[in-house]
Design an enzyme around this catalytic site. Structure first.
Site, short mmCIF file in Angstrom:
data_model
loop_
_atom_site.label_atom_id
_atom_site.label_comp_id
_atom_site.label_asym_id
_atom_site.label_seq_id
_atom_site.Cartn_x
_atom_site.Cartn_y
_atom_site.Cartn_z
N ARG A 80 -14.71 5.10 22.82
CA ARG A 80 -15.39 5.21 24.07
C ARG A 80 -16.16 6.32 24.58
O ARG A 80 -16.33 7.35 23.74
CB ARG A 80 -14.23 4.93 25.02
N TYR A 104 1.17 21.94 11.35
CA TYR A 104 0.90 22.48 12.46
C TYR A 104 0.02 23.69 12.61
O TYR A 104 0.16 24.62 11.80
CB TYR A 104 2.05 22.85 13.35
N LEU A 105 -1.42 23.67 13.15
CA LEU A 105 -2.27 24.79 12.77
C LEU A 105 -2.09 25.91 13.89
O LEU A 105 -1.88 25.31 15.17
CB LEU A 105 -3.67 24.05 12.78
N GLU A 150 2.25 16.08 10.61
CA GLU A 150 0.93 16.96 10.06
C GLU A 150 1.38 18.39 10.16
O GLU A 150 2.27 18.64 11.12
CB GLU A 150 -0.18 16.81 11.29
N GLY A 163 -1.97 13.38 24.95
CA GLY A 163 -0.99 14.43 24.75
C GLY A 163 0.36 13.91 24.54
O GLY A 163 1.34 14.92 24.45
N LYS A 185 3.60 12.88 15.05
CA LYS A 185 3.01 12.41 16.09
C LYS A 185 3.24 10.83 15.89
O LYS A 185 3.22 10.28 15.15
CB LYS A 185 1.35 12.81 15.54
N HIS A 192 -1.85 19.84 26.00
CA HIS A 192 -2.99 19.02 25.14
C HIS A 192 -4.04 18.27 26.05
O HIS A 192 -4.69 17.53 25.29
CB HIS A 192 -2.16 18.01 24.24
#
Ligand code: ADP
Length: 448
Positions: free
Chosen positions: A291, A202-203, A200, A165, A158, A235
């Site tokens: 936000r 990946y789930l 990360e 996304g 990432k 995403h």
């Protein structure tokens, strides 16, 4: 309280803020590009100022023009909506330097959370559970290889500055790593001007669960439960609901408290969303949005609060109008995002709306800036409306959504509406049994 607020946005979210202002007796100022001179937000606001030519970079993203519009109209505060400058720390700083109030958190909080590596690091320190992965940024491919051997494949690379996304790449195995790593870096560089990436785990089958938090800027914060936004394409969220079908009250109280405590700790001001992936009973933080979210109405529906009103109150130095104990869930709410896009490829489809009829009746809310005869310009996001329903329980909300979709007429442009009728017929949607990968798989087999 402010007398006049400028809304640095367009479309349905500009209307949303104007509505809150009107109910609070505050005057509203719309800003618009030349392409939006006939837009509904311009018609509905008390005043309007043209801030530039059609391209977002020449108008809605032009900081000096927005500040000048504030000074010309005497607006004391700016509501940024979502998108555009809503998470731009330099904008917040410029606004404050001109003695104008920014309706949202501090520039510092926006900067911290806008960089995903710093955000993750901050959340970890505040006791929020995170997705296993690299310890901060990964400078080169060799380091990436080492990290991935430790955490195990599949992994996701990432861009720390990524969003919407973009700047995320999956590596199923070591063979994909080099390409994924280099692509994520170059996407980060070209889209966000920053090539730093992190890695990360990946789930495989998580749900996207996000917690709505709200702080008063003085160390008090509450949570307003979660939204399940697992139905995504590329995403990007398509269908959102609250409460999450997989979350018990006990779990909600627990993760909600963790999130509220975390933002109270940093004296967070206003609305924020802490996003998690949820798998096998565990939450993993992915990012925080500083936000109002597109999907905030589902939370408003079940808690019966006006989040924009609260944002304005807190920005004006007033306390929140509720405490955690006042917040109780009532029923179930679902939102669908309607885009001017042609199926099956989701190609943008701007153009003239020849007929428009919004659904109505008990538990139906339509947030849209459309009107009959309006020409949707080609320059901006293709979201043209949000249909939000509320029922006493999930089944009632689903039936109401089906009924409201049947009443909604948008002619002249193609929209993503047919998708929702098809989705509502799916047993997995009816039972609430879906993960973040469900919709992509469904689209592959059903929409070719
Ligand atoms: P963005 O800022 O671009 O929205 P996020 O970090 O919020 O990026 O992730 C967006 C979506 O990407 C998530 O909702 C989820 O569907 C998917 N995703 C992100 N991280 C992971 C991960 N570690 N494993 C699996 N899917 C992920």
């Amino acid at each position: 309280m402010f007398d006049k607020i400028l809304i640095a946005n367009r479309g349905e979210i500009a209307l949303r803020v104007i509505r809150a202002c009107r109910e609070m007796g505050i005057k509203s100022v719309a800003v618009h590009s030349t392409a939006d001179a006939d837009a509904m937000h311009v018609r509905m606001a008390d005043e309007a100022v043209c801030i530039g030519p059609p391209a977002g970079t020449d108008s809605y993203l032009r900081i000096p023009n927005i500040i000048a519009a504030c000074e010309v109209t005497g607006a004391q505060a700016i509501h940024p909506g979502y998108g555009f400058l809503s998470e731009n720390a330099a904008f917040v700083q410029a606004v404050q330097d001109h003695g104008i109030t920014f309706i949202g958190p501090t520039a510092e909080d926006i900067r911290t959370m806008g960089d995903k590596i710093t955000a993750k690091d901050t959340m970890k320190k505040l006791g929020v559970p995170c997705v296993p992965g690299s310890d901060g940024g990964v400078p080169d491919y060799e380091t990436a290889q080492k990290v991935c051997e430790e955490i195990g494949y599949p992994v996701i690379i990432k861009a720390t500055a990524g969003g919407g996304g973009r700047g995320m790449k999956l590596a199923e195995s070591a063979a994909d790593l080099e390409t994924a790593f280099r692509t994520a870096r170059s996407e980060g560089k070209s889209n966000f001007g920053n090539d730093e990436v992190y890695i990360e785990k990946y789930l495989g089958k998580p749900r996207h669960i996000e917690v709505q938090v709200f702080g008063d800027g003085k160390g008090n914060a509450v949570h307003l439960g979660e939204r399940d936004c697992s139905l995504q394409r590329r995403h990007q969220k398509v269908f959102e609901e609250a409460p999450g079908p997989s979350i018990s009250q006990e779990l909600r109280d627990q993760i909600g408290k963790t999130c509220a405590d975390a933002v109270a700790n940093i004296n967070y001001a206003g609305a924020g969303t802490i996003e998690f992936l949820y798998e096998d009973g565990e939450f993993f933080f992915i990012e925080m949005n500083t936000r109002l979210q597109v999907e905030h109405p589902v939370t408003e529906s079940i808690y019966g609060v006006d989040l924009v009103r609260e944002q304005i109150r807190v920005a004006a130095g007033l306390p929140m109008s509720f405490t955690q104990d006042d917040l109780e869930i009532n029923g179930h709410s679902i939102e669908v995002r309607i885009n001017a896009e042609r199926l099956p490829n989701f190609a943008p489809c701007p153009g003239k709306v020849t007929q428009f009829h919004a659904p109505g009746g008990l538990g139906v809310r339509m947030d849209s800036a459309l009107y009959e005869g309006y020409s949707i310009p080609p320059y901006y996001d293709s979201l043209i409306g949000k249909l939000i329903v509320h029922g006493r329980n999930r089944d009632e909300a689903l039936a109401r959504l089906h009924r409201a979709l049947g009443e909604l007429i948008i002619d002249g442009v193609e929209t993503t509406l047919p998708l929702f009728d098809a989705l509502l017929a799916e047993p997995d949607i009816q039972s609430g049994d879906y993960t973040i990968h469900w919709l992509e798989k469904w689209l592959e087999t059903n929409l070719q």
